[in-house]
Design a protein around this motif. Structure first.
Motif, PDB file in Angstrom:
ATOM      1  N   TYR A  82       4.036  -8.939  -0.397  1.00  0.00           N
ATOM      2  CA  TYR A  82       3.927  -8.969   0.747  1.00  0.00           C
ATOM      3  C   TYR A  82       4.754  -7.827   1.600  1.00  0.00           C
ATOM      4  O   TYR A  82       5.764  -7.310   1.145  1.00  0.00           O
ATOM      5  CB  TYR A  82       4.672 -10.460   1.195  1.00  0.00           C
ATOM      6  N   THR A  83       4.225  -7.587   2.493  1.00  0.00           N
ATOM      7  CA  THR A  83       4.720  -6.280   3.630  1.00  0.00           C
ATOM      8  C   THR A  83       4.300  -6.760   4.895  1.00  0.00           C
ATOM      9  O   THR A  83       3.575  -7.485   5.151  1.00  0.00           O
ATOM     10  CB  THR A  83       3.972  -4.963   3.299  1.00  0.00           C
ATOM     11  N   LYS A  84       5.500  -6.662   5.737  1.00  0.00           N
ATOM     12  CA  LYS A  84       5.622  -7.133   6.881  1.00  0.00           C
ATOM     13  C   LYS A  84       4.465  -6.035   7.987  1.00  0.00           C
ATOM     14  O   LYS A  84       4.303  -6.543   9.046  1.00  0.00           O
ATOM     15  CB  LYS A  84       6.948  -7.227   7.673  1.00  0.00           C
ATOM     16  N   THR A  85       4.603  -4.734   7.519  1.00  0.00           N
ATOM     17  CA  THR A  85       4.022  -3.995   8.131  1.00  0.00           C
ATOM     18  C   THR A  85       3.276  -2.899   7.413  1.00  0.00           C
ATOM     19  O   THR A  85       3.206  -2.827   6.216  1.00  0.00           O
ATOM     20  CB  THR A  85       5.020  -3.176   9.114  1.00  0.00           C
ATOM     21  N   GLN A  86       2.563  -1.719   8.076  1.00  0.00           N
ATOM     22  CA  GLN A  86       2.031  -0.578   7.071  1.00  0.00           C
ATOM     23  C   GLN A  86       2.881  -0.182   6.175  1.00  0.00           C
ATOM     24  O   GLN A  86       3.924   0.066   6.369  1.00  0.00           O
ATOM     25  CB  GLN A  86       1.445   0.299   7.928  1.00  0.00           C
ATOM     26  N   THR A  87       2.376   0.173   4.916  1.00  0.00           N
ATOM     27  CA  THR A  87       2.967   0.792   3.957  1.00  0.00           C
ATOM     28  C   THR A  87       1.997   1.949   3.359  1.00  0.00           C
ATOM     29  O   THR A  87       0.964   1.800   3.403  1.00  0.00           O
ATOM     30  CB  THR A  87       3.406  -0.150   2.826  1.00  0.00           C
ATOM     31  N   LEU A  88       2.734   3.055   2.703  1.00  0.00           N
ATOM     32  CA  LEU A  88       1.963   4.080   2.138  1.00  0.00           C
ATOM     33  C   LEU A  88       1.181   3.713   0.837  1.00  0.00           C
ATOM     34  O   LEU A  88       1.717   2.913   0.074  1.00  0.00           O
ATOM     35  CB  LEU A  88       2.782   5.323   1.909  1.00  0.00           C
ATOM     36  N   GLY A  89      -0.097   4.211   0.567  1.00  0.00           N
ATOM     37  CA  GLY A  89      -0.720   3.664  -0.302  1.00  0.00           C
ATOM     38  C   GLY A  89      -0.122   3.823  -1.838  1.00  0.00           C
ATOM     39  O   GLY A  89       0.394   5.052  -1.823  1.00  0.00           O
ATOM     40  N   PHE A  90      -0.272   3.155  -2.689  1.00  0.00           N
ATOM     41  CA  PHE A  90      -0.072   3.363  -3.942  1.00  0.00           C
ATOM     42  C   PHE A  90      -1.115   3.994  -4.764  1.00  0.00           C
ATOM     43  O   PHE A  90      -2.185   3.210  -4.886  1.00  0.00           O
ATOM     44  CB  PHE A  90       0.569   1.834  -4.832  1.00  0.00           C
ATOM     45  N   THR A  91      -1.046   4.866  -5.727  1.00  0.00           N
ATOM     46  CA  THR A  91      -2.128   5.143  -6.491  1.00  0.00           C
ATOM     47  C   THR A  91      -2.105   4.480  -7.766  1.00  0.00           C
ATOM     48  O   THR A  91      -2.847   4.178  -8.410  1.00  0.00           O
ATOM     49  CB  THR A  91      -1.847   6.741  -7.133  1.00  0.00           C
ATOM     50  N   HIS A  92      -0.922   4.029  -8.341  1.00  0.00           N
ATOM     51  CA  HIS A  92      -0.897   2.953  -9.167  1.00  0.00           C
ATOM     52  C   HIS A  92      -0.676   1.635  -8.603  1.00  0.00           C
ATOM     53  O   HIS A  92      -0.473   1.343  -7.457  1.00  0.00           O
ATOM     54  CB  HIS A  92       0.213   3.579 -10.401  1.00  0.00           C
ATOM     55  N   ASP A  93      -0.374   0.665  -9.853  1.00  0.00           N
ATOM     56  CA  ASP A  93      -0.336  -0.612  -9.364  1.00  0.00           C
ATOM     57  C   ASP A  93       1.057  -0.770  -8.571  1.00  0.00           C
ATOM     58  O   ASP A  93       2.112   0.014  -9.319  1.00  0.00           O
ATOM     59  CB  ASP A  93      -0.329  -1.665 -10.669  1.00  0.00           C
ATOM     60  N   PRO A  94       1.337  -1.345  -7.587  1.00  0.00           N
ATOM     61  CA  PRO A  94       2.705  -1.587  -6.950  1.00  0.00           C
ATOM     62  C   PRO A  94       3.661  -2.250  -7.821  1.00  0.00           C
ATOM     63  O   PRO A  94       3.003  -3.051  -8.719  1.00  0.00           O
ATOM     64  CB  PRO A  94       2.302  -2.357  -5.836  1.00  0.00           C
ATOM     65  N   THR A  95       4.935  -1.861  -7.777  1.00  0.00           N
ATOM     66  CA  THR A  95       5.888  -2.812  -8.627  1.00  0.00           C
ATOM     67  C   THR A  95       5.716  -4.243  -8.441  1.00  0.00           C
ATOM     68  O   THR A  95       5.612  -4.447  -7.266  1.00  0.00           O
ATOM     69  CB  THR A  95       7.165  -1.868  -8.558  1.00  0.00           C
ATOM     70  N   ARG A  96       6.247  -4.812  -9.155  1.00  0.00           N
ATOM     71  CA  ARG A  96       6.215  -6.413  -9.082  1.00  0.00           C
ATOM     72  C   ARG A  96       7.510  -6.716  -7.926  1.00  0.00           C
ATOM     73  O   ARG A  96       8.302  -5.977  -7.726  1.00  0.00           O
ATOM     74  CB  ARG A  96       6.851  -7.216 -10.303  1.00  0.00           C
ATOM     75  N   GLN A  97       6.872  -7.879  -7.267  1.00  0.00           N
ATOM     76  CA  GLN A  97       8.037  -8.236  -6.053  1.00  0.00           C
ATOM     77  C   GLN A  97       8.274  -9.589  -6.486  1.00  0.00           C
ATOM     78  O   GLN A  97       7.322 -10.495  -6.957  1.00  0.00           O
ATOM     79  CB  GLN A  97       7.200  -8.040  -5.029  1.00  0.00           C
ATOM     80  N   PRO A  98       9.572 -10.199  -6.484  1.00  0.00           N
ATOM     81  CA  PRO A  98       9.938 -11.500  -6.744  1.00  0.00           C
ATOM     82  C   PRO A  98       9.414 -12.502  -5.848  1.00  0.00           C
ATOM     83  O   PRO A  98       9.341 -12.414  -4.681  1.00  0.00           O
ATOM     84  CB  PRO A  98      11.278 -11.268  -6.938  1.00  0.00           C
ATOM     85  N   TRP A  99       8.818 -13.397  -6.265  1.00  0.00           N
ATOM     86  CA  TRP A  99       8.404 -14.496  -5.069  1.00  0.00           C
ATOM     87  C   TRP A  99       8.255 -16.003  -6.088  1.00  0.00           C
ATOM     88  O   TRP A  99       7.388 -16.120  -6.986  1.00  0.00           O
ATOM     89  CB  TRP A  99       7.065 -14.134  -4.927  1.00  0.00           C
ATOM     90  N   GLY A 100       9.025 -16.841  -5.431  1.00  0.00           N
ATOM     91  CA  GLY A 100       8.917 -18.183  -5.822  1.00  0.00           C
ATOM     92  C   GLY A 100      10.024 -18.552  -6.414  1.00  0.00           C
ATOM     93  O   GLY A 100      10.154 -19.573  -7.493  1.00  0.00           O
ATOM     94  N   SER A 101      11.418 -18.131  -6.459  1.00  0.00           N
ATOM     95  CA  SER A 101      12.468 -18.382  -7.087  1.00  0.00           C
ATOM     96  C   SER A 101      12.758 -19.745  -6.442  1.00  0.00           C
ATOM     97  O   SER A 101      12.879 -19.861  -5.121  1.00  0.00           O
ATOM     98  CB  SER A 101      13.781 -17.579  -6.622  1.00  0.00           C
TER      99      SER A 101
END
Ligand SMILES: C[S@@+](CC[C@H](N)C(=O)[O-])C[C@H]1O[C@@H](n2cnc3c(N)ncnc32)[C@H](O)[C@@H]1O
Length: 311
Positions: A82-101
């Motif tokens: 999830y991102t609230k606004t524009q972010t720069l493109g990732f060339t590799h897979d984006p790092t994991r973000q915690p979700w669901g604790s």
């Protein structure tokens, strides 16, 4: 006899304690394979899935945005960062973000914004240089506030033919700001590369992509600025907005904040929208690709084929 002796944590308890920190980082497929290993993990993964389906925004937005699947199939939620606004493109897979604790708590929602664009609500805000009367109330500060946050109540509903779709969960007044199309900002070269990959992955499967290309015709009339936003892996609720051949009920507005080279792509209600109505816009002209996938927008002017971007 002393009955107050503290019990030593067993390996299993220690493992469960650690799992609570690790599981929120896992993708649904990983969660599902872990859930079959033992009863305790099965319970933990179930509660993570339930937290995830209760809020697509992972508490980043003011109101929770639930996933609602009325027994259409077995998809409880869609996974993406999830991102609230524009972010720069990732060339590799984006790092994991915690979700669901299970211990996630929603931050206090009492934004005190000032009209200078300072982040008074503890979230990234955006100044809108347009006609404020037209867009009405933006956040709780009042109609004079120039900072825009996602404040209408929304929900994500599953349908048989279109997959997930974004719906109004309250009345939205004509002209009201609904959301930004947030995702990875890409160069045209990278957008073309990804589109080819998505086309291959999507054809014949139930997977969807969310790469939006917007062209801004510059005042000279000779040039055109192309903005590529990919919300497939990193995005916000706008990635769930489906296409409608009649133009739908949202208009796309390019919003520029002072000093920014690239505009933000924002959606505003193009008419009054009732609670439980699906939010849609036109992805572009149909007929560009006669082999495109079937359109299920249901509008009276539906061309039967989804527009597809020749990037
Ligand atoms: C940006 S995503 C929208 C969210 C998507 N429905 C989902 O489940 O993730 C775009 C994809 O949604 C589906 N879609 C959007 N509008 C549609 C329509 N009118 N008819 C059929 N499928 C549609 C197509 O698969 C398209 O590639």
């Amino acid at each position: 006899m002393n009955n107050n002796k503290k019990k030593k944590p067993t390996c299993i308890t220690q493992f469960q304690n650690a799992a609570v920190y690790i599981l929120p980082y896992l993708h649904p497929t990983e969660l599902s394979s872990i859930s079959s290993t033992c009863k305790a993990l099965n319970l933990l993964t179930k509660s993570i899935t339930s937290v995830r389906s209760s809020d697509a925004s992972r508490t980043f937005e003011k109101h929770p945005i639930p996933f609602i699947n009325n027994n259409v199939d077995n998809h409880p939620y869609a996974y993406f960062n999830y991102t609230k606004t524009q972010t720069l493109g990732f060339t590799h897979d984006p790092t994991r973000q915690p979700w669901g604790s299970c211990s996630d708590t929603r931050p206090e929602s009492s934004p005190i914004c000032d009209s200078t664009g300072q982040d008074g609500c503890g979230c990234e805000c955006e100044i809108f240089d347009g006609d404020l009367d037209r867009v009405g109330l933006i956040c709780e500060c009042g109609s004079g506030c120039r900072i825009r946050v996602l404040s209408v109540r929304l929900k994500i509903v599953r349908s048989v033919n279109k997959g997930w779709g974004l719906y109004a969960d309250e009345f939205i007044k004509c002209g009201e700001f609904v959301c930004e199309y947030a995702g990875e900002l890409l160069t045209t070269k990278e957008a073309r590369r990804r589109q080819l990959t998505y086309d291959k992955l999507v054809s014949g499967s139930k997977r969807t992509s969310a790469l939006l290309v917007v062209r801004e015709h510059l005042p000279s009339g000779n040039a055109c600025l192309r903005i590529n936003i990919d919300a497939t892996r990193i995005g916000n609720v706008a990635r769930f907005i489906n296409h409608s051949c009649d133009g739908g009920n949202l208009s796309t507005v390019l919003v520029r904040s002072s000093g920014a080279l690239l505009p933000r792509v924002c959606f505003f209600a193009s008419r009054d929208i009732l609670k439980d109505e699906e939010l849609t816009f036109s992805y572009g002209d149909a007929g560009v690709n006669p082999n495109g996938s079937k359109c299920f927008c249901g509008s009276s002017c539906c061309s039967g084929i989804m527009p597809s971007e020749h990037t």
